[in-house]
Design a protein around this motif. Structure first.
Motif, short mmCIF file in Angstrom:
data_model
loop_
_atom_site.label_atom_id
_atom_site.label_comp_id
_atom_site.label_asym_id
_atom_site.label_seq_id
_atom_site.Cartn_x
_atom_site.Cartn_y
_atom_site.Cartn_z
N VAL A 301 1.06 -1.80 0.04
CA VAL A 301 -0.04 -0.05 0.06
C VAL A 301 0.52 1.02 0.47
O VAL A 301 2.08 1.27 0.92
CB VAL A 301 -0.99 0.32 1.50
CG1 VAL A 301 -2.13 1.27 1.08
CG2 VAL A 301 -1.75 -1.21 1.76
N ALA A 302 0.38 2.22 -1.05
CA ALA A 302 1.11 3.27 -0.78
C ALA A 302 1.12 4.45 0.55
O ALA A 302 -0.11 4.45 0.87
CB ALA A 302 0.36 4.35 -1.67
N SER A 303 2.23 5.02 0.08
CA SER A 303 2.32 5.26 2.53
C SER A 303 1.40 6.71 1.98
O SER A 303 0.68 6.98 3.36
CB SER A 303 3.83 5.86 1.86
OG SER A 303 4.66 6.95 1.34
N ASP A 304 1.04 7.25 1.33
CA ASP A 304 0.05 8.37 0.81
C ASP A 304 -1.09 8.01 -0.17
O ASP A 304 -1.57 8.94 -0.57
CB ASP A 304 1.15 9.48 0.29
CG ASP A 304 1.47 9.46 -1.40
OD1 ASP A 304 1.45 8.18 -1.44
OD2 ASP A 304 1.89 10.23 -2.00
N ALA A 305 -1.29 7.07 0.13
CA ALA A 305 -2.55 6.40 -0.50
C ALA A 305 -3.74 7.32 -0.50
O ALA A 305 -4.37 7.10 1.17
CB ALA A 305 -3.11 4.68 -0.40
N ALA A 306 -4.66 7.35 -1.25
CA ALA A 306 -5.55 8.68 -0.44
C ALA A 306 -7.17 7.86 -1.36
O ALA A 306 -7.96 8.57 -0.64
CB ALA A 306 -5.94 9.06 -2.65
N ASN A 307 -6.57 6.42 -0.84
CA ASN A 307 -8.05 5.78 -0.82
C ASN A 307 -7.33 4.19 -0.57
O ASN A 307 -7.36 3.45 -0.56
CB ASN A 307 -8.52 4.93 -2.31
CG ASN A 307 -8.69 5.97 -3.27
OD1 ASN A 307 -9.90 7.05 -3.10
ND2 ASN A 307 -8.17 6.13 -4.52
#
Length: 395
Positions: A301-307
């Motif tokens: 999961v991206a550290s700055d995931a928008a979703n």
């Protein structure tokens, strides 16, 4: 024949230079700077689905029926969660690392030659596996490994895995080989018809062989090589080069080479043997006594995931038995759980769930200066140097 896009995927994954890897050093929290996600930033509870999720993955990992109407595990996810999927495929791990820095993606499927870079760069966040019910069913031997966790903190969910096996022509070899010596010390017996994987990461294959045959070198992990160990592996590959007919990274070209007899022995994947067996070719595969290299991919999961909520929902869904079985079978690898084998008929061929078999596989891990085998008294050779050496080996 099983459809798989592995040609574009594995061959290019680890073949490019990674100049920046020389600077990559993991600290206890798995980062090089304070801007990276830390273990106390893990999500503690899920909220409502945001309605969409953006996924970056290898070809064949996020199929929605657009490539083939009967290959679709995305639509059921969208219907179940309300998270509409947009996806982008990439061809190399370098490309994936660069794309993740754009901040445009919520989820990435990464191989072991990319995961440590994503963690160290702060591009992916620690994952709270308590929020992923299907994580519990994943094979224990895939969890909390050096390519998907740091100090016991998980950074993702294991997906599929497999070994780089030894393929041989059954007419050339009256008895099945039991050692990699047929492509190293005895390669000259089939000079010009030996094949090897075309990638700097193949240096690890030589290191696996040396671990058994030159124990005085003290190699404990084929991805953690000090200068002396690394040079020994390079020297072995330079000798092997004299017997190589061709290096391969193209899935179809290796199939053709074994069908025509241009290649009679070398590294391969189980899915390639499956195809050859289906065409009646005189080939078979074995996991040699020294063990082998291999891969284990991870959903992160991206550290700055928008979703982030939909991202977690995807990680749980793709780890569910039926979805995981469908995706890994399409790709040509073992699934991540025993329950997934209830939806596949070929788990035995991929040795899915066989922990003893899996323990003989050294899964691709990015070589970095900070030795991944835990040594602190020496500096290990990083991937940039592996890349330079590989070009020298091939000449």
């Amino acid at each position: 024949m099983m459809r798989t896009p592995r040609t574009a995927r594995r061959g290019a994954t680890v073949g490019l230079a990674i100049g920046s890897i020389a600077l990559l050093t993991l600290t206890a929290c798995g980062t090089t700077s304070g801007d990276s996600a830390s273990t106390d930033e893990t999500l503690t509870e899920l909220g409502d689905a945001e309605g969409q999720v953006s996924i970056l993955a290898w070809p064949g990992y996020v199929e929605d029926g657009s490539n083939s109407p009967d290959v679709d595990w995305v639509t059921p996810f969208e219907e179940e969660t309300g998270c509409e999927v947009t996806s982008k495929t990439y061809g190399t791990s370098d490309e994936a690392v660069n794309l993740m820095k754009t901040g445009e993606y919520d989820v990435v499927a990464a191989s072991g030659d990319a995961t440590l870079r994503l963690i160290a760069g702060g591009d992916v966040a620690p994952v709270n596996t308590d929020l992923i019910p299907n994580y519990e069913g994943i094979f224990d031997f895939l969890k909390e490994k050096e390519w998907n966790s740091v100090d016991g903190q998980s950074y993702g969910v294991p997906h599929g895995y497999g070994a780089n096996l030894l393929m041989y022509n059954t007419e050339t070899f009256a008895e099945a080989p039991t050692s990699w010596d047929v492509v190293f010390d005895k390669a000259g017996e089939n000079a010009g018809k030996v094949t090897a994987y075309d990638s700097p990461i193949y240096i690890a294959d030589a290191a696996v062989y040396l671990m058994a045959h030159q124990p005085e070198l003290g190699i404990e992990n084929p991805y953690a090589l000090d200068e002396e160990q690394f040079q020994a592996a390079v020297d072995l590959l330079k000798v092997q080069r004299e017997s190589i007919g061709e290096y391969w990274s193209d899935y179809l070209k290796e199939i053709q080479a074994f069908e025509t007899g241009d290649s009679v022995v070398g590294t391969t994947w189980q899915v390639i043997q499956n195809v050859l067996a289906g065409s009646g070719a005189s080939t078979d595969v074995v996991l040699p006594e020294e063990g082998a290299t291999g891969w284990s991919d991870t959903w992160m999961v991206a550290s700055d995931a928008a979703n982030v909520n939909c991202a977690y929902m995807w990680l749980d869904y793709i780890a569910s038995p039926e979805a995981n079985a469908t995706a890994t079978a399409y790709f040509g690898e073992a699934p991540s759980s025993q329950e997934a084998c209830e939806y596949r008929e070929d788990c035995e061929a991929y040795h899915a769930g066989d922990e003893e078999y899996a323990s003989q596989i050294w899964y691709w891990t990015t070589p970095i200066a900070e030795c991944v085998d835990g040594r602190t008294d020496v500096e290990c050779v990083d991937y940039a140097q592996w890349t330079a050496a590989w070009q020298e080996i091939k000449g």
